[in-house]
Design a protein around this motif. Structure first.
Motif, PDB file in Angstrom:
ATOM      1  N   SER A 143       0.852  -1.186   0.000  1.00 17.61           N
ATOM      2  CA  SER A 143       0.000   0.000   0.000  1.00 17.61           C
ATOM      3  C   SER A 143       0.886   1.233   0.000  1.00 17.61           C
ATOM      4  O   SER A 143       2.054   1.180   0.428  1.00 17.61           O
ATOM      5  CB  SER A 143      -0.927   0.029   1.228  1.00 17.61           C
ATOM      6  N   PHE A 144       0.351   2.334  -0.489  1.00 20.39           N
ATOM      7  CA  PHE A 144       1.110   3.582  -0.511  1.00 20.39           C
ATOM      8  C   PHE A 144       1.475   4.029   0.898  1.00 20.39           C
ATOM      9  O   PHE A 144       2.538   4.603   1.121  1.00 20.39           O
ATOM     10  CB  PHE A 144       0.289   4.667  -1.220  1.00 20.39           C
ATOM     11  N   ARG A 145       0.603   3.743   1.857  1.00 15.03           N
ATOM     12  CA  ARG A 145       0.835   4.178   3.233  1.00 15.03           C
ATOM     13  C   ARG A 145       2.085   3.541   3.831  1.00 15.03           C
ATOM     14  O   ARG A 145       2.767   4.139   4.655  1.00 15.03           O
ATOM     15  CB  ARG A 145      -0.390   3.876   4.094  1.00 15.03           C
ATOM     16  N   SER A 146       2.397   2.341   3.410  1.00 10.57           N
ATOM     17  CA  SER A 146       3.579   1.656   3.952  1.00 10.57           C
ATOM     18  C   SER A 146       4.772   1.686   2.997  1.00 10.57           C
ATOM     19  O   SER A 146       5.902   1.461   3.413  1.00 10.57           O
ATOM     20  CB  SER A 146       3.238   0.200   4.282  1.00 10.57           C
ATOM     21  N   ASP A 147       4.523   1.977   1.731  1.00  6.90           N
ATOM     22  CA  ASP A 147       5.603   1.980   0.749  1.00  6.90           C
ATOM     23  C   ASP A 147       5.240   2.913  -0.401  1.00  6.90           C
ATOM     24  O   ASP A 147       4.486   2.551  -1.297  1.00  6.90           O
ATOM     25  CB  ASP A 147       5.827   0.559   0.225  1.00  6.90           C
ATOM     26  N   LYS A 191      -4.748   5.926  -3.700  1.00  6.30           N
ATOM     27  CA  LYS A 191      -6.071   5.816  -3.082  1.00  6.30           C
ATOM     28  C   LYS A 191      -6.355   4.424  -2.529  1.00  6.30           C
ATOM     29  O   LYS A 191      -7.087   4.280  -1.540  1.00  6.30           O
ATOM     30  CB  LYS A 191      -7.154   6.181  -4.102  1.00  6.30           C
ATOM     31  N   ALA A 192      -5.819   3.405  -3.175  1.00 10.11           N
ATOM     32  CA  ALA A 192      -6.120   2.034  -2.760  1.00 10.11           C
ATOM     33  C   ALA A 192      -5.589   1.756  -1.354  1.00 10.11           C
ATOM     34  O   ALA A 192      -4.422   2.013  -1.064  1.00 10.11           O
ATOM     35  CB  ALA A 192      -5.513   1.049  -3.757  1.00 10.11           C
ATOM     36  N   ARG A 193      -6.440   1.239  -0.480  1.00  7.66           N
ATOM     37  CA  ARG A 193      -6.000   0.880   0.879  1.00  7.66           C
ATOM     38  C   ARG A 193      -4.943  -0.201   0.829  1.00  7.66           C
ATOM     39  O   ARG A 193      -4.002  -0.217   1.625  1.00  7.66           O
ATOM     40  CB  ARG A 193      -7.192   0.381   1.694  1.00  7.66           C
ATOM     41  N   ALA A 194      -5.116  -1.132  -0.098  1.00  7.46           N
ATOM     42  CA  ALA A 194      -4.147  -2.211  -0.280  1.00  7.46           C
ATOM     43  C   ALA A 194      -4.169  -2.629  -1.751  1.00  7.46           C
ATOM     44  O   ALA A 194      -5.205  -2.551  -2.418  1.00  7.46           O
ATOM     45  CB  ALA A 194      -4.484  -3.399   0.618  1.00  7.46           C
ATOM     46  N   ILE A 195      -3.007  -3.046  -2.239  1.00 12.10           N
ATOM     47  CA  ILE A 195      -2.860  -3.514  -3.619  1.00 12.10           C
ATOM     48  C   ILE A 195      -2.272  -4.914  -3.565  1.00 12.10           C
ATOM     49  O   ILE A 195      -1.189  -5.113  -3.002  1.00 12.10           O
ATOM     50  CB  ILE A 195      -1.928  -2.588  -4.427  1.00 12.10           C
ATOM     51  N   SER A 196      -2.971  -5.880  -4.109  1.00  7.52           N
ATOM     52  CA  SER A 196      -2.480  -7.256  -4.077  1.00  7.52           C
ATOM     53  C   SER A 196      -1.917  -7.652  -5.445  1.00  7.52           C
ATOM     54  O   SER A 196      -2.350  -7.154  -6.482  1.00  7.52           O
ATOM     55  CB  SER A 196      -3.589  -8.223  -3.645  1.00  7.52           C
ATOM     56  N   TYR A 197      -0.947  -8.545  -5.395  1.00 15.36           N
ATOM     57  CA  TYR A 197      -0.183  -8.897  -6.600  1.00 15.36           C
ATOM     58  C   TYR A 197      -0.139 -10.401  -6.795  1.00 15.36           C
ATOM     59  O   TYR A 197       0.079 -11.164  -5.852  1.00 15.36           O
ATOM     60  CB  TYR A 197       1.237  -8.338  -6.456  1.00 15.36           C
ATOM     61  N   ILE A 198      -0.331 -10.828  -8.045  1.00 15.77           N
ATOM     62  CA  ILE A 198      -0.186 -12.232  -8.423  1.00 15.77           C
ATOM     63  C   ILE A 198       1.050 -12.370  -9.288  1.00 15.77           C
ATOM     64  O   ILE A 198       1.163 -11.726 -10.340  1.00 15.77           O
ATOM     65  CB  ILE A 198      -1.434 -12.731  -9.180  1.00 15.77           C
ATOM     66  N   ASP A 199       1.961 -13.193  -8.856  1.00 20.95           N
ATOM     67  CA  ASP A 199       3.249 -13.389  -9.533  1.00 20.95           C
ATOM     68  C   ASP A 199       3.059 -14.323 -10.727  1.00 20.95           C
ATOM     69  O   ASP A 199       3.562 -15.453 -10.738  1.00 20.95           O
ATOM     70  CB  ASP A 199       4.257 -13.942  -8.529  1.00 20.95           C
ATOM     71  N   GLU A 200       2.340 -13.834 -11.724  1.00 23.48           N
ATOM     72  CA  GLU A 200       2.008 -14.658 -12.881  1.00 23.48           C
ATOM     73  C   GLU A 200       1.565 -13.739 -14.025  1.00 23.48           C
ATOM     74  O   GLU A 200       0.754 -12.838 -13.809  1.00 23.48           O
ATOM     75  CB  GLU A 200       0.870 -15.622 -12.512  1.00 23.48           C
ATOM     76  N   PRO A 201       2.085 -13.931 -15.245  1.00 35.50           N
ATOM     77  CA  PRO A 201       1.627 -13.101 -16.371  1.00 35.50           C
ATOM     78  C   PRO A 201       0.270 -13.588 -16.876  1.00 35.50           C
ATOM     79  O   PRO A 201       0.106 -14.768 -17.192  1.00 35.50           O
ATOM     80  CB  PRO A 201       2.724 -13.306 -17.420  1.00 35.50           C
ATOM     81  N   MET A 202      -0.699 -12.672 -16.972  1.00 39.82           N
ATOM     82  CA  MET A 202      -2.040 -13.055 -17.420  1.00 39.82           C
ATOM     83  C   MET A 202      -2.643 -12.058 -18.411  1.00 39.82           C
ATOM     84  O   MET A 202      -3.762 -12.249 -18.862  1.00 39.82           O
ATOM     85  CB  MET A 202      -2.974 -13.216 -16.215  1.00 39.82           C
ATOM     86  N   ASP A 241       4.002  16.838  -1.231  1.00 36.48           N
ATOM     87  CA  ASP A 241       5.126  16.558  -0.337  1.00 36.48           C
ATOM     88  C   ASP A 241       5.304  15.058  -0.124  1.00 36.48           C
ATOM     89  O   ASP A 241       6.432  14.550  -0.064  1.00 36.48           O
ATOM     90  CB  ASP A 241       4.924  17.248   1.018  1.00 36.48           C
ATOM     91  N   ALA A 242       4.185  14.344  -0.025  1.00 31.81           N
ATOM     92  CA  ALA A 242       4.244  12.904   0.232  1.00 31.81           C
ATOM     93  C   ALA A 242       4.703  12.116  -0.990  1.00 31.81           C
ATOM     94  O   ALA A 242       5.383  11.094  -0.866  1.00 31.81           O
ATOM     95  CB  ALA A 242       2.880  12.397   0.700  1.00 31.81           C
ATOM     96  N   VAL A 243       4.321  12.586  -2.176  1.00 30.53           N
ATOM     97  CA  VAL A 243       4.590  11.807  -3.391  1.00 30.53           C
ATOM     98  C   VAL A 243       5.742  12.368  -4.221  1.00 30.53           C
ATOM     99  O   VAL A 243       6.127  11.774  -5.235  1.00 30.53           O
ATOM    100  CB  VAL A 243       3.329  11.717  -4.288  1.00 30.53           C
ATOM    101  N   ASN A 244       6.319  13.487  -3.816  1.00 25.78           N
ATOM    102  CA  ASN A 244       7.278  14.208  -4.647  1.00 25.78           C
ATOM    103  C   ASN A 244       8.415  13.357  -5.206  1.00 25.78           C
ATOM    104  O   ASN A 244       8.697  13.397  -6.409  1.00 25.78           O
ATOM    105  CB  ASN A 244       7.852  15.399  -3.868  1.00 25.78           C
TER     106      ASN A 244
END
Length: 369
Positions: A143-147, A191-202, A241-244
């Motif tokens: 998530s943007f909040r943590s990374d 904006k997304a609270r969390a973003i999940s990732y699948i380690d696979e090309p689809m 400031d947060a995203v610069n």
């Protein structure tokens, strides 16, 4: 899980050669509760007739006709028209694996995320070659909040992902010019609270398409428009400031893209292209003084294993120099040392040898230019 409707939005403009392949990959999804919104964006070829024929065979396909205004405005219409609580975008000349939606939806449910994404197949239409482009997530959920680096790690395209529809407010709608994904993708990642990732090309993204708008040199000026809009949207909500640092890397990445595609030394280009490349340079310099003149910078690389990282930053091999005195930037790595206007020391945390994160190191160089 299949009680949730997923709206698949497909802008279509003169894609008669590819639209059947695209729609077949969507109608063949193992996740079946779909609303397939085909937005005919003023197409003048047989695209509409092909879509209408397919719609007669599959009631989930809904065709909306409009005058030609570009894929961004077509996507906005699709978002407004969507009945589903989830949205995905597929370009009319691309296609998706049959498990694409099912796996992304499962990932969102299991991780309570607002957005999910996967790796990409880059397919060359001319040669038939296929390569995998990895999303640089080192864990299943971010998530943007943590990374804050997720802004760049999700990349600047909106296809190949699944979203909750409620992410799309007025700051996440598309402009009418090309490179329309740029100001939208970064905002969605924030904006997304969390973003999940699948380690696979689809998702299959086809390159070297004869009608590609982003490959047309006449549209190069739209990069400046997209980057300016990106900056202004974050400024309007008080987030610069947060995203610069991430916006700086994104802008430099797009500037490099433009030079590699249209402005490499020895490449013939018209006066308009030269003017627009200069305009992008000026925009970067406006927000990040000293980072302009990107294609003219000289790099001295102290260790050979850093050359791959620098190659993701430099436009051309002519930017390397054997003399640190002649360099604009001296690139090295170490546990200690500090960056200066000229020296950029890449931390050892980016790994070593075969585990070296060259893309991460490249972004570190851009951030510190």
């Amino acid at each position: 899980m299949e009680k949730d409707i997923v709206s698949v939005i497909i802008p279509v403009y003169n894609c008669e050669k590819y639209i059947e392949r695209c729609l077949s990959s969507v109608t063949g999804q193992t996740y079946t509760n779909l609303e397939i919104l085909v937005i005919i964006d003023g197409a003048v070829d047989n695209s509409f007739a092909i879509c209408r024929s397919l719609a007669c065979k599959d009631s989930r396909i809904r065709i909306i006709e409009k005058e030609n205004e570009g894929p961004g405005i077509a996507r906005n219409l699709g978002i407004r028209s969507a009945l589903g609580e989830y949205i995905t975008f597929v370009d009319a000349d691309d296609s998706i694996e049959k498990c694409f939606i099912k796996k992304l939806m499962r990932s969102m449910k299991e991780n309570d995320s607002d957005m999910s994404l996967c790796d990409i197949y880059y397919c060359d239409r001319r040669t038939g070659d296929k390569t995998i482009s990895k999303i640089r997530f080192d864990e299943a959920v971010k998530s943007f909040r943590s990374d804050r680096t997720v802004i760049n790690k999700v990349r600047t395209f909106v296809w190949g992902k699944l979203y909750k529809k409620n992410l799309f407010d007025d700051k996440c709608l598309f402009p009418g010019h090309t490179f329309e994904d740029i100001p939208v993708s970064a905002m969605l990642a924030c904006k997304a609270r969390a973003i999940s990732y699948i380690d696979e090309p689809m998702y299959y993204y086809y390159r070297n398409m004869e009608h590609s708008l982003s490959a047309d040199a006449d549209n190069i000026g739209d990069i400046s428009k997209a980057l300016e809009l990106l900056h202004n949207r974050f400024a309007q909500i008080g987030m610069m400031d947060a995203v610069n640092p991430e916006i700086k890397k994104l802008m430099l990445g797009q500037l490099r893209f433009a030079f590699v595609r249209w402005g490499k030394p020895g490449k013939k280009c018209g006066a308009n292209v030269k003017t627009e490349l200069d305009n992008i340079n000026k925009l970067v310099e406006k927000y990040y003084p000293g980072a302009g003149g990107f294609a003219d910078k000289k790099y001295y690389v102290e260790q050979k294993d850093l050359q791959m990282a620098v190659s993701h930053v430099a436009v051309d091999a002519s930017q390397y120099t054997a003399s640190p005195e002649q360099a604009d930037y001296v690139i090295s790595r170490g546990r200690l040392g500090s960056n200066s206007n000229k020296n950029i020391v890449i931390p050892m945390s980016y790994g070593e040898d075969e585990d070296f994160d060259d893309w991460g190191a490249a972004e570190y160089i851009m951030e510190n230019m």
